[in-house]
Enzyme design. Structure first.
Site, PDB file in Angstrom:
ATOM      1  CB  SER A  44      10.519   4.977 -25.694  1.00 16.46           C
ATOM      2  OG  SER A  44      10.741   3.716 -26.313  1.00 16.46           O
TER       3      SER A  44
ATOM      4  CG  ASP B  51      17.653   1.819 -22.583  1.00 21.90           C
ATOM      5  OD1 ASP B  51      17.465   1.314 -23.717  1.00 21.90           O
ATOM      6  OD2 ASP B  51      16.851   2.638 -22.086  1.00 21.90           O
TER       7      ASP B  51
ATOM      8  CG  HIS C  43      15.374   2.942 -25.894  1.00 27.90           C
ATOM      9  ND1 HIS C  43      15.040   2.419 -24.663  1.00 27.90           N
ATOM     10  CD2 HIS C  43      14.211   3.300 -26.502  1.00 27.90           C
ATOM     11  CE1 HIS C  43      13.724   2.473 -24.523  1.00 27.90           C
ATOM     12  NE2 HIS C  43      13.205   2.993 -25.616  1.00 27.90           N
TER      13      HIS C  43
END
Length: 389
Positions: free
Chosen positions: A51, A336, A339
């Protein structure tokens, strides 16, 4: 579901961003501005990972919502709409592409034509080195298989010689491991040191196999981002009910072990594989430094995420009706719970590209970019290494 018209407008805006992104050279942060100079040498970048590097490939996969970021407020600082990146804007591979005078990444899985002479981004949120870590995503071997398809397509489109030259000069940028260790700790909450070492050896061994296959396909220049400080992320501090400066020790320990073994393996590979060149970007310590000394980098908040719910806003950014969102993501290290913000990514990418710090060794990505493959002639004359039928 969005109305078809709105969806079409968003798609058109995204294409416009991609077309003009090569002109957008200035980063969010002022750090490293002076080094963003035009480089006429064309070097492709092939991106592999999870991610942290995913530009939106999971938009096209049937995965659970935890592995998607194609909804607001993701993307709003730069793209002004969600692209699938786990960030308010650009991610490290985007800045690496900009430094290299390449367009911002579009997902490999995005339908339509692609210019693979610039490279490709195969990264997928939730992807591990090991298939069993999350089989619904593009785990490492699946990303490798897509890379092989691209390599063969380049051969068909450009001919053997030109395709092999592109692959030999390209940089292979990767970020793997974090998902594997999250999965391992979920299934084995209190692993012994022996269990940790055995698992890390398995992950590193499988990752080494991927590296060697890319090398056999003609790759020579590798940029490895090690695993970040998982135990200090807002997501896991919240999940494990840690307060203050305390991090989740078991996650910190296993990621540190991974990073140590990765450093050892790359040295071994360089001694074993002719022409193998590499860098390691120390994501663990660079991000940790931002967390511990945020004002040093111009941040006001480093322990709480900009977006999410809970004590540290560690989860559910955009996934529930009522979530908290900060007024200025540039003040936060994390967008978030897991991240970095676009501004943090800009600073991290400066470390990666320019080096000159303890966070990137033995080469910077800029040096790797400028490096001529010493094995290009060897590769061009050794057909058996490339494009297996």
């Amino acid at each position: 579901m969005e109305p078809a018209a709105a969806s079409s407008i968003r798609s058109l805006l995204y294409i416009m961003f991609l077309l003009y992104s090569s002109l957008l050279i200035a980063p969010t942060s002022s750090q490293g501005d002076e080094s963003r100079q035009a480089n006429n040498k064309h070097v492709a970048i092939f991106v592999f990972g999870d991610s942290v590097y995913d530009p939106g490939n999971n938009n096209y996969l049937h995965v659970r919502i935890d592995y998607k970021a194609n909804f607001t407020p993701y993307g709003e600082s730069f793209f002004e709409y969600p692209t699938g990146r786990f960030c308010d804007g650009r991610i490290v591979p985007d800045f690496a592409a900009m430094y290299s005078n390449l367009p911002l990444w579009e997902p490999y899985l995005q339908p339509g034509s692609h210019n693979f002479s610039n490279g490709a981004n195969f990264a997928s949120a939730g992807a591990g080195v090991l298939e069993e870590s999350e089989p619904s995503t593009l785990y490492s071997q699946k990303q490798l298989s897509y890379f092989k398809e691209v390599a063969n397509l380049l051969k068909q489109q450009l001919g053997d010689a030109e395709a092999k030259k592109i692959l030999a000069d390209a940089i292979y940028l990767s970020s793997f491991g974090g998902v594997d260790y999250m999965s391992f700790i979920d299934s084995t909450p209190n692993p012994t040191k022996l269990q940790q070492r055995e698992y890390v050896n398995m992950v590193i061994g499988n990752f080494t196999d991927v590296i060697k296959e890319i090398y056999e396909m003609g790759g020579r220049k590798f940029a490895f981002q090690n695993v970040g400080p998982l135990g200090c992320l807002p997501e896991f501090k919240q999940q494990y009910n840690h307060s203050g400066d305390a991090c989740v020790e078991v996650l910190q320990a296993i990621t540190s072990l991974h990073n140590s073994l990765l450093s050892n393996v790359t040295v071994e590979l360089q001694s074993q594989l002719s022409g193998f060149q590499y860098l390691i970007f120390d994501f663990f310590n660079s991000l940790n430094d931002m967390i511990n000394y945020p004002t040093k980098y111009g941040f006001n908040v480093s322990e709480i995420a900009c977006c999410g719910i809970g004590l540290y806003r560690g989860s559910e950014c955009g996934r529930v009706k009522e979530y908290e969102l900060c007024s200025d993501p540039n003040e936060y290290v994390f967008f978030d719970g897991g991240h970095a913000s676009e501004r943090a990514n800009s600073i991290l990418s400066n470390f990666l590209w320019n080096g000159g710090s303890e966070f990137t060794w033995p080469l910077s990505m800029k040096q790797l970019h400028e490096l001529n493959s010493t094995t290009a002639i060897e590769i061009l004359s050794n057909d058996k290494l490339l494009f297996p039928m």
